[in-house]
Design a protein around this motif. Structure first.
Motif, short mmCIF file in Angstrom:
data_model
loop_
_atom_site.label_atom_id
_atom_site.label_comp_id
_atom_site.label_asym_id
_atom_site.label_seq_id
_atom_site.Cartn_x
_atom_site.Cartn_y
_atom_site.Cartn_z
N THR A 37 -2.56 -8.09 0.40
CA THR A 37 -2.36 -8.18 -0.67
C THR A 37 -3.70 -7.28 -1.86
O THR A 37 -4.47 -6.77 -1.93
N GLY A 38 -3.96 -8.17 -2.96
CA GLY A 38 -4.63 -7.48 -4.05
C GLY A 38 -4.48 -8.37 -5.74
O GLY A 38 -3.12 -9.09 -6.13
N SER A 39 -5.27 -7.32 -6.78
CA SER A 39 -5.27 -7.80 -7.62
C SER A 39 -5.91 -6.65 -8.57
O SER A 39 -6.94 -5.75 -8.11
N LEU A 50 3.13 0.11 -5.39
CA LEU A 50 2.16 -1.14 -4.53
C LEU A 50 3.26 -2.22 -4.21
O LEU A 50 3.73 -2.67 -3.25
N GLU A 51 3.95 -2.34 -5.51
CA GLU A 51 4.97 -3.98 -5.41
C GLU A 51 6.14 -3.60 -4.56
O GLU A 51 7.05 -4.38 -3.88
N ALA A 52 6.60 -3.02 -5.37
CA ALA A 52 7.88 -1.73 -4.53
C ALA A 52 8.10 -1.83 -3.63
O ALA A 52 8.79 -1.97 -2.10
N LYS A 53 6.84 -1.50 -2.42
CA LYS A 53 5.91 -1.40 -0.78
C LYS A 53 6.33 -3.00 -0.10
O LYS A 53 5.71 -2.77 0.48
N GLY A 54 5.90 -3.57 -1.19
CA GLY A 54 6.19 -4.91 -0.87
C GLY A 54 4.84 -6.07 -0.30
O GLY A 54 4.57 -6.57 0.09
N ILE A 55 3.75 -5.07 -1.20
CA ILE A 55 2.18 -5.76 -1.55
C ILE A 55 1.97 -6.37 -3.05
O ILE A 55 2.88 -5.77 -3.66
N ARG A 56 1.88 -7.36 -2.44
CA ARG A 56 1.53 -9.02 -3.38
C ARG A 56 0.93 -8.66 -4.49
O ARG A 56 -0.92 -8.44 -3.90
N ILE A 57 0.86 -8.70 -5.57
CA ILE A 57 -0.82 -8.51 -6.28
C ILE A 57 -0.41 -9.31 -7.01
O ILE A 57 0.78 -9.72 -8.04
#
Length: 491
Positions: A37-39, A50-57
C-alpha cells in the motif's frame, strides 16, 4: 537495521509511492507476493498504473492512512519526506520498522547475483536504458529499475525471474552508499547537488565511497577521461575487483574511434578494446554464455565491431562504452550487445521527439538540468536543426541555479533564443538571492536573445507568435516544462 525477507512476504507501506523509483520498488515487491500500500500527495499517471495492479493508494499523507492498514510490517519513505510528515511521525510512534528508499533498493539488490548499479552526475537513465536493452536482447530476463519511462518495458520497472538486476545509483544524499552491486559504473563526476555536498571535494569522496561498496570479486567500470579516475582507483586499491576504464582517450580499456553522426545526431563508431580485456571479462564467470568468436578475434588486434546507436550525441557514444564493458563482463554475446544498443532510443525526456506543430516547428523535450547536460543537448540540436534553435528552460532548484549561474549561461548561449520560466523549487524554498531573471541578464551579456517570461501560458503564447517553419523548440529542465510542448502540439 530491519532486513526484508523475500521468503516471508509481509505488508509494506510506501510514503511517497508515486515517485519514479518508489513506484518501481513497490511493483517489484508486489510481484514477489508482498502486500503493498502507499500514499502520495495527489493522483498521477504513475499512481494510476500502480492502482491498476491492485495496489491501494491514499492521497494526502496523514496518520489515518496507517490506521487503516493495521497489519503494516514495514514503512518505506523517500528522501523528500520531512521529519514532521504526519504519516512518517505516526509510523515512528507505532514503532514500525522504517527503511529509506535507498536502503530498500539496496536490500532488494542483494537478492540478485548479478546486480548492476549505474552512477554518475549525468547519463544514468540513458545508460541504464542501454543496459536494459542489451540484457533483454541477450534473453537474460532482467529486473530493471530506471529513473524514466522506458517503452521496451512499458514503464519504469520490469520484474524479471533471473539473477540479473540493473538500476540507477543516485548520488544525492549519498543514497547509493546503501548498494552492494556486482558491477558498478561511474559515468562521470561533476559539480552538482551543492545543497547537500557543498563542494567538489565532497562529491569526489562520495563517489569514491560508492566504489568501495562493490562486492568482492566484482567489476568497477569508470570513465577514464575524467579528472578523478585516480581518486576512484586509489579508493579500491586494496579491494578484490576488476577495474575497467572507458572513454575516448587511448589509455582506456574500452574506447570509441571514427565517430560519425547521422542527420538525426545518432552516432556510430568503431569499438576498440585493449588486448586481453575480453578474456579477463569472460573470467568474471557469469552464466557461461560465451562470446562470439568473431568478436574475440577482433579484440586480439584491438579493433572490434562497428557500433550503431539510436540515442543522440557523442556523450552517449561514450556512455555506451560503459554498457558494453558491463555486458562483456557478464559474458553477454556481442551480437546481443550490438542489437540491444541499436534498439535503444533512450528513455522518455532524453532528446525526445514530441512532434511537429502545424507551423512546421519541431518540438523536442529534454530532462537536462545541469550545465554539462545542457551543453551536450545543445550540441546535438545545433548539428541537426534546419532553422533557428529555441530553448524553453526551467531552472531546477535555487541552490543549483545560484551556484552554477555562469555555467548555465555558457551552456545555453549557443542557442538562438532562450525563454526562461520561473525556477522549479523542488525540495527547496527561495531565499530571495537568485531568480531566473539573473540568468536572463547573463545570457543577454553574452549576446544571446533571452527573455524571462515566467509562467507557462505566457511562454506558450510567445512561441506561437515567434517560432516559424523549420525551427526547433526544446523544452528543457527536470521540472514540468515539458507541458509547454504538449500544449503547443495540441493547438
Amino acid at each position: 537495521m530491519y532486513k526484508i525477507d523475500f521468503t516471508k512476504p509481509c505488508h509494506v507501506h510506501f510514503i511517497g509511492i508515486g515517485g519514479i523509483s518508489m513506484s518501481g520498488l513497490a511493483e517489484i515487491l508486489n510481484k514477489e507476493g508482498f502486500t503493498v500500500t502507499g500514499s502520495d500527495l495527489r493522483p498521477s499517471q504513475v499512481t494510476g498504473m500502480l492502482e491498476a495492479k491492485g495496489i491501494r493508494i491514499y492521497y494526502g499523507q496523514v496518520a489515518e492512512n496507517l490506521k487503516q492498514e493495521p497489519d503494516t510490517a514495514l514503512v518505506v519513505y523517500t528522501a523528500a519526506i520531512s521529519d514532521d510528515n504526519p504519516e512518517f511521525l505516526y509510523a515512528k510512534e507505532l514503532g514500525l520498522p522504517l527503511l529509506s528508499r535507498a536502503e530498500l533498493l539496496g536490500q532488494i539488490m542483494d537478492n540478485y547475483k548479478y546486480s548492476i548499479a549505474v552512477s554518475g552526475t549525468h547519463g544514468k537513465t540513458t545508460t541504464t536504458a542501454m543496459l536494459s536493452h542489451i540484457l533483454l536482447a541477450g534473453e537474460k530476463d532482467p529486473t530493471i529499475s530506471i529513473g524514466g519511462m522506458l517503452d521496451v518495458i512499458g514503464g519504469n520497472i520490469r520484474a524479471g525471474a533471473s539473477p540479473y538486476f540493473v538500476t540507477e545509483a543516485c548520488e544525492y544524499t549519498n543514497s547509493y552508499h546503501s548498494f552492494r552491486p556486482f558491477v558498478s559504473i561511474i559515468l562521470n563526476i561533476d559539480n552538482d547537488h551543492l545543497d547537500f555536498f557543498h563542494n567538489m571535494e565532497n562529491i569526489v569522496k562520495s563517489f569514491a565511497t560508492f566504489a568501495t561498496k562493490l562486492q568482492e570479486g566484482g567489476v568497477l567500470i569508470v570513465n577514464g577521461d575524467m579528472p578523478y579516475v585516480e581518486d576512484i582507483r586509489a579508493a579500491v586499491a586494496d579491494k578484490n575487483c576488476r577495474f575497467i576504464t572507458f572513454g575516448l582517450g587511448e589509455q582506456n580499456d574500452y574506447r570509441a574511434t571514427s565517430i560519425l553522426m547521422d542527420e538525426g545526431g545518432h552516432p556510430t563508431y568503431t569499438l576498440i578494446r585493449k588486448p586481453g580485456i575480453l578474456e579477463a571479462s569472460n573470467s568474471a564467470g557469469a552464466d557461461g554464455a560465451g562470446t562470439d568468436s568473431a568478436a574475440s578475434a577482433d579484440n586480439i588486434a584491438g579493433a572490434g565491431p562497428r557500433v550503431v546507436l539510436s540515442v543522440t550525441g557523442e556523450h552517449n557514444a561514450v556512455n555506451s562504452l560503459s554498457a558494453i564493458a558491463a555486458a562483456e563482463a557478464l559474458d553477454i554475446p556481442m551480437e546481443a550487445i550490438l542489437s540491444g544498443l541499436r534498439s535503444c532510443s533512450s528513455a522518455k525526456r532524453r532528446f525526445e521527439y514530441k512532434g511537429t506543430t502545424k507551423d512546421g516547428v519541431t518540438i523536442i523535450d529534454d530532462y537536462a538540468h545541469h550545465p554539462t547536460e545542457i551543453a551536450a543537448t545543445v550540441a546535438v540540436a545545433r548539428s541537426v536543426v534546419k532553422g533557428e534553435l529555441w530553448i524553453a528552460f526551467q531552472p531546477h532548484t535555487y541552490s543549483r541555479t545560484k551556484a552554477l549561474l555562469d555555467d548555465f549561461a555558457e551552456a545555453l548561449a549557443p542557442a538562438d533564443h532562450v525563454i526562461l520560466a520561473d525556477i522549479y523549487a523542488a525540495r527547496e524554498k527561495s531565499d530571495g538571492t537568485i531568480h531566473a531573471r539573473d540568468l536572463e541578464q547573463k545570457l543577454l551579456a553574452k549576446g544571446t536573445d533571452a527573455v524571462y517570461l515566467g509562467e507557462f501560458a505566457t511562454i506558450e503564447k510567445y512561441f506561437s507568435e515567434h517560432c516559424k517553419n523549420n525551427d526547433m523548440l526544446i523544452t528543457m529542465g527536470a521540472g514540468t516544462i515539458d507541458s509547454v510542448g504538449v500544449d503547443l502540439l495540441s493547438e
